[in-house]
Design an enzyme around this catalytic site. Structure first.
Site, PDB file in Angstrom:
ATOM      1  CG  HIS A 135      49.512  41.909  41.970  1.00 41.61           C
ATOM      2  ND1 HIS A 135      50.729  40.440  42.176  1.00 41.61           N
ATOM      3  CD2 HIS A 135      48.821  40.954  41.957  1.00 41.61           C
ATOM      4  CE1 HIS A 135      49.597  39.544  41.367  1.00 41.61           C
ATOM      5  NE2 HIS A 135      48.431  40.129  42.002  1.00 41.61           N
TER       6      HIS A 135
HETATM    7  C1  X5A Z   1      44.643  41.075  42.631  1.00 45.87           C
HETATM    8  C2  X5A Z   1      44.312  40.216  41.579  1.00 45.87           C
HETATM    9  C3  X5A Z   1      44.528  40.359  39.296  1.00 45.87           C
HETATM   10  C4  X5A Z   1      45.776  41.799  38.462  1.00 45.87           C
HETATM   11  C5  X5A Z   1      45.752  41.178  37.122  1.00 45.87           C
HETATM   12  C6  X5A Z   1      45.663  42.057  35.680  1.00 45.87           C
HETATM   13  N1  X5A Z   1      45.216  41.088  40.863  1.00 45.87           N
HETATM   14  N2  X5A Z   1      45.900  41.578  34.239  1.00 45.87           N
HETATM   15  O1  X5A Z   1      43.917  39.057  41.294  1.00 45.87           O
HETATM   16 ZN    ZN Z   2      44.623  37.715  41.537  1.00 44.66          ZN
END
Ligand code: X5A
Ligand code: ZN
Length: 651
Positions: A135
């Site tokens: 992300h």
């Molecule tokens: C890497 C990953 C998820 C973030 C979720 C926030 N991130 N609600 O799985």
């Molecule tokens: Zn994730």
């Protein structure tokens, strides 16, 4: 050559310091649970374990701005209140004084893995890292991610090794929008993500996570979903998130650990098997550990456990696939040629688990309750002591075999062999009787779990009779379902009952024909595109839908398969029956072919199919006809990719 496991225990040194229900699931125990799982099952010991080093700031600079790197560097000296205030500026992020160190180790681990694979030190590997990366963006932390580990790894593979085509497969349950943004206009990196979307109502709630996002500028057509063989990547990076697994509190989906074994195995036919997987999400500790084990076990070359459950795609999944095809079609000619009873689990080979039955749309709580009795129960398939055994009719051919295969010397009992041979009096004499004895013994080893898979070489004249004996022997020794993929001059045995125990798929002849739902013929395509469609769009869905105990791949006289084609077929057929596959090859075509098949059965990637040729109109017509007739029974065909027509996007 093996599998690398890259890790550093310092990556457990970052954790949430304040109350935040959204972020608390990203905890250090994720790494220790995964590692303990690997250790307990003896998988860590089989890997080449590498200790991660921090990535340099120059390496971070391949993706991130100097200002952003400086900002993260400064978090090392902030106090708790300052960390919390800074974290709030981003979506679903927390910083800790050790974040900078951990995040640099995570990037460094991914880079080391790429180096290990691309220098040939190992075939493949997994980097167990925190924080995750997919992300994170040029100037932003996001969704627990600080630096974009996989994106930096892809840049590194391009810059240091001059790679021109890299595939990133992101099977985390969240859309890796960070990776998508970074390579949006770059046609050398194909970013494929599957993720929970809920029409924009699932985090990160973005329009651009939908199928219509296909990339921009030169990169159009290089974002999202494609049937896997066409791009022909040189390296596969996997953003390996396990938050789609059953029990995960964040993803709330129901993929079993075994699914990850099969996903991994499907990737293994690409890029000569060069796979670098980097951990992303996954927040249910036991489920995460089991899924990681399944992936590593498959990377190590072990057979995949059978997939259980109803082999029926759900309507919404079919709709998603359809919308991706529609969105991608302008960029890939392959997608313009669109082609517009479920069996219970086998009891004979019980290494697969039966899953609790869940309602159509179970609540998360119901799914977790059903999962809990399974905790700790994951039995990795006991790996048969012998990997690949070869029974040869002509002793000289042994010279061509790769190291690691066992030559089948032992024979079945003479009386037993003769009893089987008597059923086919005229055909087994002298040498072929000796060969039959060895083949029966090899088959016995596969059925008893002593041998994973094998190759049986027969005299051309005895091939059909041998196949008959093998089928009868399997059925009389408890196999409930046997898949026979037959090429060349081999007919379905006449007296075989059409009772659903044997699925006979002929790949030869002029016309496509459905004699019954268990007796199917299709011509052998002459183009690479047609061949891939036949394997990926027909053989694979039928094989997984049938859920066989044993797979027989029989190459009779004049089978017409090139070695690379036979290798891809064998590779794909390792999946559905827990790896229990016996290839029967008539001796005329033996030398190079047996070697290639043995390599694939030992777990190596199949060689390239060579230059890509569009499927011909007749080939497409044959496949469409079969799909239309078979779909009512074999529902997985509904999700099959359309026949490829081209290997590259329309310029
Ligand atoms: C890497 C990953 C998820 C973030 C979720 C926030 N991130 N609600 O799985
Ligand atoms: Zn994730």
């Amino acid at each position: 050559m093996g599998t690398a496991l890259v890790y550093h225990e310092d990556m457990t040194a970052t954790r949430l310091l304040w109350d935040d229900p959204e972020c608390e699931i990203e905890c250090p125990e994720r790494l220790t649970a995964a590692l303990d799982g690997l250790r307990q099952r003896g998988l860590q010991q089989r890997c080449l374990c590498l200790t991660a080093c921090e990535a340099s700031e120059e390496e971070l600079g391949m993706v991130h701005s100097p200002e952003y790197v400086a900002l993260v560097r400064r978090t090392q000296t902030l106090d708790k209140e300052e960390l919390q205030a800074l974290s709030k500026q981003f979506d679903a992020v927390y910083f800790h004084p050790n974040t900078f160190h951990c995040a640099r180790l995570a990037v460094g681990a991914a880079l080391q893995l790429v180096d290990a694979v691309l220098t040939g030190a190992v075939h493949n590997g997994l980097a167990l890292v925190r924080p995750p990366g997919h992300h994170s963006q040029k100037e932003a932390a996001n969704g627990f991610c600080v630096f974009n580990n996989v994106a930096i790894a892809a840049k590194h593979a391009k810059q240091k090794y001059g790679l021109q085509r890299i595939l990133i497969v992101d099977w985390d349950i969240h859309h890796g929008q960070g990776i998508q943004y970074i390579f949006d206009d770059d046609p050398s990196v194909l970013y494929f993500s599957w993720h929970r979307y809920e029409h924009g109502r699932f985090w990160p709630f973005l329009q651009e996570s939908d199928a219509h996002a296909v990339g921009q500028g030169q990169g159009q057509g290089f974002t999202v979903n494609l049937p896997w063989n066409q791009f022909d990547p040189e390296l596969v990076l996997v953003s390996a998130g396990f938050d789609s697994a059953i029990g995960d509190p964040e993803g709330r989906m129901r993929a079993t650990p075994e699914c990850f074994a099969h996903l991994t195995q499907l990737m293994q036919v690409l890029a000569g098997g060069r796979i670098c997987a980097v951990l992303e999400g996954g927040y249910h500790l036991e489920s995460l550990a089991q899924s990681v084990c399944m992936m590593v076990q498959t990377l190590l070359g072990d057979p995949t456990p059978p997939l259980l459950g109803l082999m029926v795609p759900c309507q919404s999944a079919l709709e998603s696939i359809q919308s991706v095809q529609t969105a991608q079609a302008p960029h890939w000619t392959s997608l313009q040629q669109n082609v517009a009873p479920v069996l219970g689990p086998s009891t004979r080979f019980p290494e697969g688990r039966s899953l609790p039955l869940l309602a159509e749309n179970p609540t998360y709580e119901a799914a977790e309750a059903a999962l809990s009795p399974l905790q700790g129960e994951l039995c990795l398939r006991p790996t048969p002591p012998i990997c690949t055994a070869v029974a040869l009719a002509v002793p000289g051919a042994a010279l061509a075999l790769p190291p690691g295969v066992l030559l089948q010397e032992e024979s079945a009992l003479r009386e037993e062999t003769e009893a089987w041979a008597r059923l086919h009096k005229s055909l087994f004499q002298d040498e072929s009787l000796v060969a039959l004895g060895k083949i029966l013994c090899l088959l016995g080893g596969i059925l008893d779990g002593q041998v994973r898979n094998g190759i049986a070489v027969t005299a051309a004249l005895a091939t059909a009779a041998t196949v008959e004996v093998i089928i009868q022997r399997c059925l009389s020794h408890g196999a409930q379902r046997l898949l026979c993929v037959a090429l060349g001059q081999l007919d379905r045995p006449l007296d075989l009952a059409d009772d659903g125990r044997v699925l006979w798929l002929n790949i030869r002849g002029k016309e496509a024909a459905v004699e019954s739902m268990f007796h199917i013929s299709t011509p052998l395509p002459q183009t690479t595109g047609g061949f891939l469609s036949c394997i990926l769009g027909l053989v694979l869905p039928l094989a997984y839908g049938f859920q066989p105990d044993v797979v027989l791949m029989a190459l009779g006289p004049a089978h017409g398969l090139q070695n690379a084609q036979a290798a891809l077929l064998a590779s794909v057929l390792r999946g559905p029956a827990g790896g229990r596959i016996l290839a029967v090859v008539e001796e005329e075509s033996i030398l190079q072919l047996a070697r290639t098949l043995a390599q694939v059965l030992l777990g190596e990637a199949p060689p390239s199919l060579g230059p890509f040729l569009m499927a011909s109109p007749e080939e497409i017509r044959a496949l469409r006809l079969l799909k239309a007739q078979l779909e009512p029974r074999w529902k997985l065909l509904q999700a099959a990719a359309p026949p490829p027509g081209s290997c590259s996007p329309i310029a």
